[in-house]
Design a protein around this motif. Structure first.
Motif, mmCIF file in Angstrom:
data_model
loop_
_atom_site.group_PDB
_atom_site.id
_atom_site.type_symbol
_atom_site.label_atom_id
_atom_site.label_comp_id
_atom_site.label_asym_id
_atom_site.label_seq_id
_atom_site.Cartn_x
_atom_site.Cartn_y
_atom_site.Cartn_z
ATOM 1 N N GLU A 88 0.871 -1.178 0.000
ATOM 2 C CA GLU A 88 0.000 0.000 0.000
ATOM 3 C C GLU A 88 0.907 1.226 0.000
ATOM 4 O O GLU A 88 1.705 1.416 0.919
ATOM 5 C CB GLU A 88 -0.905 -0.015 1.223
ATOM 6 C CG GLU A 88 -1.932 1.079 1.233
ATOM 7 C CD GLU A 88 -3.015 0.889 2.296
ATOM 8 O OE1 GLU A 88 -3.713 1.881 2.582
ATOM 9 O OE2 GLU A 88 -3.144 -0.226 2.844
ATOM 10 N N PRO A 89 0.812 2.100 -1.015
ATOM 11 C CA PRO A 89 1.839 3.126 -1.218
ATOM 12 C C PRO A 89 1.728 4.371 -0.354
ATOM 13 O O PRO A 89 2.629 5.199 -0.382
ATOM 14 C CB PRO A 89 1.676 3.496 -2.692
ATOM 15 C CG PRO A 89 0.245 3.208 -2.989
ATOM 16 C CD PRO A 89 -0.121 2.019 -2.150
ATOM 17 N N GLY A 90 0.654 4.533 0.398
ATOM 18 C CA GLY A 90 0.501 5.707 1.249
ATOM 19 C C GLY A 90 0.869 5.399 2.685
ATOM 20 O O GLY A 90 0.336 4.471 3.292
ATOM 21 N N ILE A 91 1.778 6.161 3.236
ATOM 22 C CA ILE A 91 2.232 5.945 4.620
ATOM 23 C C ILE A 91 1.804 7.143 5.463
ATOM 24 O O ILE A 91 2.356 8.243 5.311
ATOM 25 C CB ILE A 91 3.761 5.773 4.688
ATOM 26 C CG1 ILE A 91 4.215 4.664 3.733
ATOM 27 C CG2 ILE A 91 4.201 5.462 6.117
ATOM 28 C CD1 ILE A 91 5.717 4.585 3.573
ATOM 29 N N PRO A 92 0.834 6.974 6.348
ATOM 30 C CA PRO A 92 0.369 8.096 7.163
ATOM 31 C C PRO A 92 1.215 8.266 8.423
ATOM 32 O O PRO A 92 2.052 7.411 8.750
ATOM 33 C CB PRO A 92 -1.049 7.682 7.528
ATOM 34 C CG PRO A 92 -0.958 6.182 7.637
ATOM 35 C CD PRO A 92 0.050 5.758 6.596
ATOM 36 N N ASP A 93 0.962 9.341 9.115
ATOM 37 C CA ASP A 93 1.522 9.541 10.452
ATOM 38 C C ASP A 93 0.619 8.782 11.417
ATOM 39 O O ASP A 93 -0.552 9.139 11.578
ATOM 40 C CB ASP A 93 1.534 11.032 10.788
ATOM 41 C CG ASP A 93 1.970 11.303 12.230
ATOM 42 O OD1 ASP A 93 2.265 10.338 12.970
ATOM 43 O OD2 ASP A 93 2.003 12.493 12.609
ATOM 44 N N PRO A 94 1.090 7.721 12.062
ATOM 45 C CA PRO A 94 0.214 6.919 12.922
ATOM 46 C C PRO A 94 -0.339 7.690 14.118
ATOM 47 O O PRO A 94 -1.330 7.271 14.716
ATOM 48 C CB PRO A 94 1.126 5.771 13.375
ATOM 49 C CG PRO A 94 2.508 6.308 13.232
ATOM 50 C CD PRO A 94 2.471 7.224 12.051
ATOM 51 N N ASN A 95 0.276 8.807 14.439
ATOM 52 C CA ASN A 95 -0.175 9.585 15.587
ATOM 53 C C ASN A 95 -1.056 10.765 15.207
ATOM 54 O O ASN A 95 -1.498 11.516 16.082
ATOM 55 C CB ASN A 95 1.039 10.099 16.370
ATOM 56 C CG ASN A 95 1.877 8.967 16.920
ATOM 57 O OD1 ASN A 95 1.357 8.044 17.536
ATOM 58 N ND2 ASN A 95 3.183 9.022 16.690
ATOM 59 N N SER A 96 -1.335 10.920 13.901
ATOM 60 C CA SER A 96 -2.159 12.045 13.488
ATOM 61 C C SER A 96 -3.610 11.820 13.914
ATOM 62 O O SER A 96 -4.053 10.687 14.126
ATOM 63 C CB SER A 96 -2.105 12.235 11.973
ATOM 64 O OG SER A 96 -2.870 11.236 11.314
ATOM 65 N N ARG A 97 -4.359 12.887 14.016
ATOM 66 C CA ARG A 97 -5.754 12.785 14.419
ATOM 67 C C ARG A 97 -6.561 11.980 13.405
ATOM 68 O O ARG A 97 -7.388 11.141 13.779
ATOM 69 C CB ARG A 97 -6.359 14.184 14.579
ATOM 70 C CG ARG A 97 -7.773 14.183 15.149
ATOM 71 C CD ARG A 97 -8.202 15.581 15.530
ATOM 72 N NE ARG A 97 -9.528 15.588 16.132
ATOM 73 C CZ ARG A 97 -10.113 16.664 16.657
ATOM 74 N NH1 ARG A 97 -9.461 17.829 16.636
ATOM 75 N NH2 ARG A 97 -11.319 16.592 17.183
#
Length: 345
Positions: A88-97
């Motif tokens: 999966e090519p999108g890596i989010p900030d795991p701590n974002s709201r």
């Protein structure tokens, strides 16, 4: 490493590119096998940007990929060297709201392959979080696995529509995303899908995917009138707007039944208007999607079980050394081509 680099608008090169990625404890290193050519990759090549995302310095393209794990981080337990995977090519900030609320795909800080300034995966290897890397069953090929990313868009759209068994849907646009959305709508329970476009060749491919798909060339007739005729004047429960064309997007309520849902999937190249009055008298529900979330394992399962067959959508393959030519061909939007892929050695 040798990579397909977008140097600037309309200028591609296959060259050694200085990129080093350290392997973190929760990461895996993956040898890339197959990469699909996406419309967004082509748009970056032909226009130098998409909306607010502008290519300001050389960038590696590609985000629809499959490959083999070659190294694992110290804390990775779900994958091992030799596993065949898609990513999966999108890596989010795991701590974002947004991520904490489960909407990680719309995290403003998400880092997505081949979206400036993040480099893509058209190169021999990448480092990627294990949590966004998915093991493939033995009966899913690398080519099929590289289709998981576009299929995820269709599955996410069908999920947002809340398709019910027996629903009838309209999919506007028979490009790669329109076709996977039609397949996803059927897999979700639709009894029938109307598919519209102006390209007879793409419509022929769509019709070949399922007897439940009825195609209509909107350049040759009144699609709304035909859909209403075939639904006894009621219309369809779900409309998926996948074309991104302002005219098509402005007509999404015409064939929609009372209480139906419209899901905007294709990103329009310019603002468009639609008739709010038509939406109100139907009490239409309107949804939009941006990429996808929480659906990659579902997509792998759908392909592995045979519930969705993506193989007919893969219409041409290129060797990695022919990557520049592959994009030149893709930029011409050749008739009959749905998904073109590049295979790395």
């Amino acid at each position: 490493m040798k990579s397909l680099v977008l140097e600037e608008k309309l200028k591609l090169s296959l060259r050694d590119f200085p990129i080093e990625e350290a392997l973190g404890p929760r990461d895996v290193r993956i040898g890339i096998h197959t990469v699909g050519i996406c419309g967004s990759d082509v748009h970056y090549y032909t226009h130098g940007g998409i909306g607010q995302f502008i290519v300001r310095e050389p960038m590696i393209l590609g985000h629809e990929a499959s490959g083999t794990v070659t190294e694992v981080g110290a804390q990775v337990t779900n994958l091992k060297v030799g596993d065949r995977v898609c990513m999966e090519p999108g890596i989010p900030d795991p701590n974002s709201r947004a991520s904490r609320l489960g909407m990680y795909n719309i995290d403003p800080a998400v880092r997505f392959w081949a979206t400036p300034p993040v480099h893509g995966c058209l190169r021999p290897s990448v480092v990627h979080p294990a949590d966004f890397t998915f093991k493939l069953p033995d009966n899913v090929s690398f080519a099929e696995a590289a289709m998981v990313e576009p299929l995820a868009v269709g599955v996410h759209a069908a999920t947002k529509a809340r398709v019910k068994p027996g629903d009838v849907a309209l999919v506007q646009g028979a490009g790669p995303i329109g076709l996977v959305t039609a397949l996803s709508a059927l897999a979700a329970g639709c009894a029938r899908v109307f598919l519209t476009d102006v390209d007879d060749t793409k419509l022929e491919i769509g019709a070949s995917l399922s007897k439940a798909i009825t195609t209509i060339n909107v350049g040759k007739g009144d699609a709304t009138a035909e859909i209403l005729r075939q639904t006894e004047g009621w219309g369809v429960e779900c409309v998926f707007e996948c074309s991104g064309h302002p005219r098509a997007a402005g007509q999404v309520f015409d064939a929609l039944c009372p209480g139906g849902v419209v899901v905007f999937v294709g990103i329009p190249v310019e603002p468009f208007h639609y008739d709010l009055g038509k939406a109100m008298v139907r009490e239409a529900r309107v949804e939009q999607i941006f990429r996808y979330a929480h659906v990659f394992p579902r997509c792998v399962g759908l392909i592995a079980s045979g519930a969705i067959d993506v193989k007919p959508l893969i219409t041409r393959k290129f060797a990695f050394e022919d990557s520049v030519h592959a994009f030149e061909v893709a930029a011409t939007a050749p008739k009959g081509q749905v998904k073109m892929q590049i295979e790395l050695p």
